[in-house]
Scaffold this motif. Sequence first.
Motif, PDB file in Angstrom:
ATOM      1  N   GLY A 477       0.809  -1.209   0.000  1.00  0.00           N
ATOM      2  CA  GLY A 477       0.000   0.000   0.000  1.00  0.00           C
ATOM      3  C   GLY A 477       0.842   1.257   0.000  1.00  0.00           C
ATOM      4  O   GLY A 477       2.034   1.222   0.368  1.00  0.00           O
ATOM      5  N   ASP A 478       0.220   2.366  -0.408  1.00  0.00           N
ATOM      6  CA  ASP A 478       0.875   3.678  -0.398  1.00  0.00           C
ATOM      7  C   ASP A 478       2.234   3.614  -1.103  1.00  0.00           C
ATOM      8  O   ASP A 478       3.224   4.126  -0.591  1.00  0.00           O
ATOM      9  CB  ASP A 478       1.024   4.180   1.034  1.00  0.00           C
ATOM     10  CG  ASP A 478       1.316   5.686   1.093  1.00  0.00           C
ATOM     11  OD1 ASP A 478       0.628   6.444   0.378  1.00  0.00           O
ATOM     12  OD2 ASP A 478       2.249   6.069   1.811  1.00  0.00           O
ATOM     13  N   GLN A 479       2.277   2.976  -2.262  1.00  0.00           N
ATOM     14  CA  GLN A 479       3.499   2.816  -3.066  1.00  0.00           C
ATOM     15  C   GLN A 479       4.629   2.166  -2.272  1.00  0.00           C
ATOM     16  O   GLN A 479       5.808   2.492  -2.453  1.00  0.00           O
ATOM     17  CB  GLN A 479       3.950   4.156  -3.655  1.00  0.00           C
ATOM     18  CG  GLN A 479       2.965   4.769  -4.626  1.00  0.00           C
ATOM     19  CD  GLN A 479       3.509   6.006  -5.307  1.00  0.00           C
ATOM     20  OE1 GLN A 479       4.700   6.127  -5.546  1.00  0.00           O
ATOM     21  NE2 GLN A 479       2.619   6.941  -5.630  1.00  0.00           N
ATOM     22  N   GLY A 480       4.276   1.225  -1.413  1.00  0.00           N
ATOM     23  CA  GLY A 480       5.281   0.488  -0.651  1.00  0.00           C
ATOM     24  C   GLY A 480       5.547   1.024   0.723  1.00  0.00           C
ATOM     25  O   GLY A 480       6.346   0.444   1.485  1.00  0.00           O
ATOM     26  N   THR A 559       2.178  13.865   6.118  1.00  0.00           N
ATOM     27  CA  THR A 559       2.315  13.502   4.715  1.00  0.00           C
ATOM     28  C   THR A 559       3.762  13.718   4.320  1.00  0.00           C
ATOM     29  O   THR A 559       4.383  14.718   4.707  1.00  0.00           O
ATOM     30  CB  THR A 559       1.392  14.360   3.839  1.00  0.00           C
ATOM     31  OG1 THR A 559       0.046  14.143   4.228  1.00  0.00           O
ATOM     32  CG2 THR A 559       1.567  14.015   2.368  1.00  0.00           C
ATOM     33  N   CYS A 560       4.313  12.795   3.574  1.00  0.00           N
ATOM     34  CA  CYS A 560       5.731  12.851   3.253  1.00  0.00           C
ATOM     35  C   CYS A 560       6.107  14.136   2.529  1.00  0.00           C
ATOM     36  O   CYS A 560       5.371  14.624   1.665  1.00  0.00           O
ATOM     37  CB  CYS A 560       6.114  11.645   2.391  1.00  0.00           C
ATOM     38  SG  CYS A 560       6.014  10.079   3.268  1.00  0.00           S
ATOM     39  N   LYS A 561       7.285  14.643   2.905  1.00  0.00           N
ATOM     40  CA  LYS A 561       7.867  15.807   2.258  1.00  0.00           C
ATOM     41  C   LYS A 561       9.055  15.358   1.416  1.00  0.00           C
ATOM     42  O   LYS A 561       9.448  14.198   1.436  1.00  0.00           O
ATOM     43  CB  LYS A 561       8.285  16.832   3.300  1.00  0.00           C
ATOM     44  CG  LYS A 561       7.119  17.318   4.159  1.00  0.00           C
ATOM     45  CD  LYS A 561       7.587  18.249   5.256  1.00  0.00           C
ATOM     46  CE  LYS A 561       6.410  18.665   6.143  1.00  0.00           C
ATOM     47  NZ  LYS A 561       6.860  19.530   7.256  1.00  0.00           N
ATOM     48  N   ARG A 591       9.499   6.668  -1.023  1.00  0.00           N
ATOM     49  CA  ARG A 591       9.681   7.018   0.390  1.00  0.00           C
ATOM     50  C   ARG A 591      10.840   6.246   0.984  1.00  0.00           C
ATOM     51  O   ARG A 591      11.028   5.050   0.686  1.00  0.00           O
ATOM     52  CB  ARG A 591       8.401   6.686   1.168  1.00  0.00           C
ATOM     53  CG  ARG A 591       8.318   7.336   2.530  1.00  0.00           C
ATOM     54  CD  ARG A 591       7.367   6.604   3.449  1.00  0.00           C
ATOM     55  NE  ARG A 591       7.923   5.306   3.859  1.00  0.00           N
ATOM     56  CZ  ARG A 591       7.530   4.633   4.932  1.00  0.00           C
ATOM     57  NH1 ARG A 591       6.564   5.102   5.693  1.00  0.00           N
ATOM     58  NH2 ARG A 591       8.067   3.476   5.249  1.00  0.00           N
ATOM     59  N   LYS A 592      11.626   6.931   1.803  1.00  0.00           N
ATOM     60  CA  LYS A 592      12.713   6.258   2.491  1.00  0.00           C
ATOM     61  C   LYS A 592      12.155   5.210   3.447  1.00  0.00           C
ATOM     62  O   LYS A 592      11.047   5.337   3.975  1.00  0.00           O
ATOM     63  CB  LYS A 592      13.560   7.266   3.275  1.00  0.00           C
ATOM     64  CG  LYS A 592      14.316   8.245   2.401  1.00  0.00           C
ATOM     65  CD  LYS A 592      15.073   9.268   3.238  1.00  0.00           C
ATOM     66  CE  LYS A 592      15.812  10.266   2.356  1.00  0.00           C
ATOM     67  NZ  LYS A 592      16.502  11.313   3.160  1.00  0.00           N
ATOM     68  N   LYS A 593      12.966   4.178   3.658  1.00  0.00           N
ATOM     69  CA  LYS A 593      12.523   3.040   4.443  1.00  0.00           C
ATOM     70  C   LYS A 593      12.066   3.434   5.857  1.00  0.00           C
ATOM     71  O   LYS A 593      11.046   2.942   6.356  1.00  0.00           O
ATOM     72  CB  LYS A 593      13.657   2.009   4.528  1.00  0.00           C
ATOM     73  CG  LYS A 593      13.305   0.757   5.301  1.00  0.00           C
ATOM     74  CD  LYS A 593      14.509  -0.160   5.504  1.00  0.00           C
ATOM     75  CE  LYS A 593      15.074  -0.614   4.173  1.00  0.00           C
ATOM     76  NZ  LYS A 593      16.148  -1.636   4.359  1.00  0.00           N
ATOM     77  N   ASP A 594      12.787   4.348   6.513  1.00  0.00           N
ATOM     78  CA  ASP A 594      12.493   4.663   7.915  1.00  0.00           C
ATOM     79  C   ASP A 594      11.741   5.981   8.098  1.00  0.00           C
ATOM     80  O   ASP A 594      11.644   6.509   9.213  1.00  0.00           O
ATOM     81  CB  ASP A 594      13.798   4.702   8.719  1.00  0.00           C
ATOM     82  CG  ASP A 594      14.812   5.672   8.110  1.00  0.00           C
ATOM     83  OD1 ASP A 594      14.506   6.250   7.034  1.00  0.00           O
ATOM     84  OD2 ASP A 594      15.896   5.849   8.702  1.00  0.00           O
TER      85      ASP A 594
END
Length: 1514
Positions: A477-480, A559-561, A591-594
């Motif tokens: 989900g959410d592009q991984g 939300t990711c920046k 998105r970065k893993k962490d």
Amino acid sequence: MRVRGALQAAALLTSVLWATPLWAKKDHPAFKTTKFEHRPTGLNYFPDSDVILFQDIYENNVYRSADAGATWDLVDDVPKNGALMLFMHRYDLNRAYILTESSKHYLTSNRGKTWEKFDVGISIDIELAMFDAGDIMHFHASDPDRIIFNGIECLGPMDCRTGATYTTDGFKTDGKLLRTGTSGCWWAKSSELFSTGSDDLDKDRILCIAADSFSTRKQDQRLLISDNFFKKVDSSIQEFEPNLDTDKAVQGIVNIAVVKKYLLVATTSLNTDELALFVTDDTKKWHRAMFPTPHDSHDHRIMQEAYTVLASTNYSIQIDVRTTGASNPMGILLTSNSNGTFFTENIEHTNRNRMGTVDFEEITGIQGIFLVNKVDNWEEIEKKTSNKKKVVSEITFDDGRTFESVTADGKRIHLHSLTELSNVGRVFSSPAPGLVMAVGNTGDYLKDYLHGNLYVSDDAGMTWSKALDGPHKYEFGDQGSILVAIKDSEKADVDEISYSLDHGKTWTQEPLPNDLKIRPYLLTTTQDSTSLQFVLVGLTKKDGWEIISINFDDLHEDTCKDEDLEEWFARVDKDGKPTCLMGHTQSFRRRKKDAKCFLKQEFKHAVLKTTDCDCTELDYECDYNFVKEDGKCVLKGPIPAPENACRDGKPESTFLGTSGYRKIPGNTCKPTRELDEKYKDVERKCSDIIDAPSAPATDELVQERKSFGKWDEWEKHYLERGQTTTGKDESIIMQPKSGSEYGPVFVTQDHGKTWTQPKELKDEKIRQIIPHSYFKDMAFFITEGKEVKYTVDRGNHFHHFIAPTKADTSFPLAFHPDKKDWLLWMGQKCDDECYRIASYSTDRGDSWKTAGRYIQRCEFTGSSAYKYPNRKEPQIVCLRHEREDNEKDNPLALISTNDWFEKEDAHLKGVSDYATMAEFIVVASYKSNSLQASVSLDGTNFAPAHFPYGFDATEQHGYTVLDSSTHAVNLFVATAVDPTCRLGSILKSNSNGTSYVLSVANVNCNSGFFVDYEKMLGLEGVALVNVVSNPNDKSSTPKKLQTQITHNDGSQWRYLPPPGDDDLGKFPCHSGEGDDKCALHIHGYTERRDHGKTFSSDGAVGLMIGWGNVGPFLDKPEEADTFMTTDAGISWKRIKKGRWSWAFGDLGSIIVLVQTTEAVKKSKFVSYSLDQGVTWHEHEFSKEEVEISEITTQRHGGSLKFLLWGKDGDGLFTVQLDFDRFFSGLCKHDDDLSKSDYTIFSPKHPLQQDGCLFGHVSQYLRKKPDVKCHNDFKMQPLYTNQNCTCTREDFECDFNFQLDNHGQCSLVQGLSPLEPTEWCKSHPDEDEYYEPTGYRRIPLTTCVGGKNFDTESEPHPCPGHEEEFERKHATSGIAIFFAVVIPFAAAAAVGWYVWRNWTGKFGQIRLGEQGGTSALDSERPWVRYPVIALSAIVAVVIAMPLVASTVWRSASGLAERWGLTRAGRGGWSRLGGGGGGNRTYTTRDSFARGRGDYAVVDEDEGELLGEDSDEEVV
């Protein structure tokens, strides 16, 4: 995922359970559950939305959710329990379709909010819906309103016709008929990547697989293309056949597939299950797909149901070809070049299952990476299919050129793939960049699924790590950004899910709401994996099925920046630097893993970024027919030549061709000078190319002799080739024998030039060789025990199986016409007593099941050629004793099954035997001491055969079903059974086999009830018989035989015209057309030593050779000469004195004759002709005279080689005669016949001057005698077919009618025509019948229009169809209005015209008269008004019959509806002689004698059975 149809569905339980919020809002996902009584199947997301549909297949309902599965509603616009299938539009994000069992269905264009009814204009094909639902609706890739619907129209249980309709407005209006007689239609623009190169053609071009007009076999189906929806212009359908094979069309089309930018067409042919694949990227230029030449153990032939077109790339096609048996299959993976034509090997021993699914999956969105499972112990599987596979997993990063192991934490792992699918959708990956999950295990091989663990990779499979213990269902989900999993179990004991927010590094467990425990069924989300909502379906112990919505939307606030994202490269080196893959680097922003955030970019897809690199050695692979050995690409077969190379036809010529290397298709690397120089084209010889030019003709006949030792005779079997086969071998299997002693088995693949003894058969005592009846690449070798050896590739390799019982009959195996692995075995089993037992196998003998005990024999009667609803593919018909004992009074019953004996139906008792011929199943059974014939078309419904006068008495002896392919049964009824004088009559049926008329009487048969009946191969309806001209003489009197021929399937017979005197001598009599005093007479089937020998050949159309004499009767064989016809029996010539055996080669352009021991003791010469018998040449094949038993060649008549089978003092020998050096290459055809190597031959009916035969003119290609070329083995002689208008020759006498002395069909005195109720019963879906005219249409004719002799009488309604009849024939008020008003208006117009144009008196001619008047001038009142009155009266008189008849029909129709009159037959109408300009025709011998002259039948109950014959005796 597209839902596949089923016939039932589920009821929604109204309670919706909401999970109680026990935790803080942002710490846990939200759950919502909905109960269902039945399993929700196939959840279908509308793309880029949270709207879901699913079909409940148990109660035929559809449900919709608008909030990603949180709540569900029944689609109530569709009648409850009426949803047969659910279809999602392939190219429109908002449309879906619910199909019902009728022609009226439902569609939505707003993602299921509302549904509208629409009519496709044709019924749904239930069988297609069950087994191949994806072929029902085909969508246009550019215009969503353009849809094709493939369906079926059943006029009755025995009359179903496939067809297609279409719409260009999204079914806002009813579907329009596209074409009938189709087996599927497709838009050319069926893929977004495919284009014809023209906007207009992209818009309208359609391809259909169409049945041949004269055949129901799939081998005769054709590909037709239309650019105007197959509309008619000037009564001609606007369609054309593309040239698939370079310059010619190909028949046998079985499937069409659109794969990215390619369109594939698969074709089949008789005698083989090898398919030919043709590829195009524009529907204009086609190529046959070329697969590598077989080498070592690799066989790359494409076989039916043994290949899988995989999820291919935009730049090549990937196909997996099965290489072993179906019960434990393996395959080999092949990849094409950029135009889809030439394939090379990628990986061998791929793992497949019996359904054709291959363990192969590409990593989504990343070019060149895919995972594959292969079988490590492939040698063990090839030797013994019951061995268990040892499966290993491998991954490729260069599109399959190299493979490496899959590893996790330094250990090799193996992953479960598509053959063990445990969830929906893709197995390993999703659009989430680089994220891959799988269930697998460490170790040497793949273990059982339940022993696997969940593994995850976030670098596209380069490295893996263990995620969770045990097998799990999983989703992205959410592009991984989030991974969700739930443990798999076989019990309802799972009560939690797991999720990870760091690419699977750590996992959190979350309990299911309300203490739910389920057995997980599926876990899914949106197709693009961008959503934070998931749907879980599971089964509880007590409450049925649950749909559980899982929502992670509020799990995090952020939300990711940009700083939370990274650029991820699909492949990096050990230092983390990007490396090239398929000639370029590939990267995504993800998105970065962490990162502690979600992307929350719902329905926004990840974007791929590429940068091209310089080419390296890794960007190249071996070209077509080159294989890498010791690091170099080595040539293993012929190479393709450039388009303009080798045009001079000289093998020694050269051209610049492939170096053996090619750039990997789809590779975008930038060329370098070094590699361009290294892999540049090199000089090649024309002798090395595919279809290399032949050497110049030398007119040399080459022979090769081989000896086999002291044996007395042979058993030999030609393995005929199909037209789709890639091999060019001419294989024969032979076994010498002496009495009961059997010799070794020999195999030749070059038509007898060399012979070998297969090592697999050397130590076996082979007692019988049985070639497959339909797939000639296969042959079975029966040993003394239970072991059966067999070959599937024409003797190249051998396998074996253990039969369930010991063979008990002379022919223990029976075969299916479409499924080569389906076998029936007849054997014997002994308990307290011995009895026959039948067994069947669906995996070529790897496993067996019992079909029945005390079985006499069984036969497969299901076939793709016969489209009857009750005649299913696995249908078997058997003769079984009514009791399980061996008593003599134990009668036989006929049984059938459509489901492998799960259910069986008993049809007839007291059965003597049955026979199958074409679509008919004919049964002979005893009823009141009389032998009764019954016929079935579907193997389920059997109807009694109605014979003409004189054939329903108890004296009927037996029947022989003669060879027929003309949609009618030719049935021989023995009428005189004295051992010294046996004869009978041939009866011909109507199209459903139930009503018979006499075709010809007093036909000769022998003591075995073989009949002097010879069908001309390659032509329809032409046959010869020998009749006994003295049937009433004493039985001790020798038979006086005369030969007759028919050119219209037995409706009319005539004598053979004798040839004129020739250089070989004079004949004793002469007659222009042949008559009972002087004609040519030919020795027939009953006098033939070899019953497999025929007068003609399929390929040599119109040619026939036989032994005979000219005179009033047939003389002794010793007095016979050899005669030949080249025009299908209309004229004959003598070609040799004495009796010479013959064989046809090169489709009739080569004829070879030799005198065998049947005619002379010894010989040493052959005689041959290269111009169809005009001139003859001698060749000495032996210095000494030797015994020659036979001359043979391929039955299709296309070979250039012949075999003499002989015997001398040293034993048996063969001599091969090779005519190859008489020819310099293949013949070419041009529509301009002056430029062509061919002429046109058109067979004709001798009594018709318009060239029509069976309602059409057929034209065949025939090689010109003076050209130095040979025919292509795959050439289709049939050139064109054009229908004619109907004439008398297209009709035959109806039931109980016979030809009178004037050549007309008259009712036999004292008899009645077939009862209308009987006709209506045999045609249950017809609403009307016609009063018998004495004629019926010949089943084979294709004539249109003209004079229809069978329907020129008054129609009447069939019982139960009165309303349909009335609607069909009722006259509307508007019609009455026009019928009354228009004639009077016309009368007034005529009167006005006469009055206006009357300018002179009667008989007067006036030239340029300008002035003056006359007493008879038109303006004079005594002329003007009488003329007006007279004109009106004439016009009214002319119109009144039309008015009266119209009014009368309307009135009588009303009267019948009101019960005032009753529809009845009235008087029988009979056609007069010569009506309508038809001339009277010569009467045939059997009918000209008047009524009732049928011979009396002697009583006998002997069973009549024949062997080695095209005829079947019942």
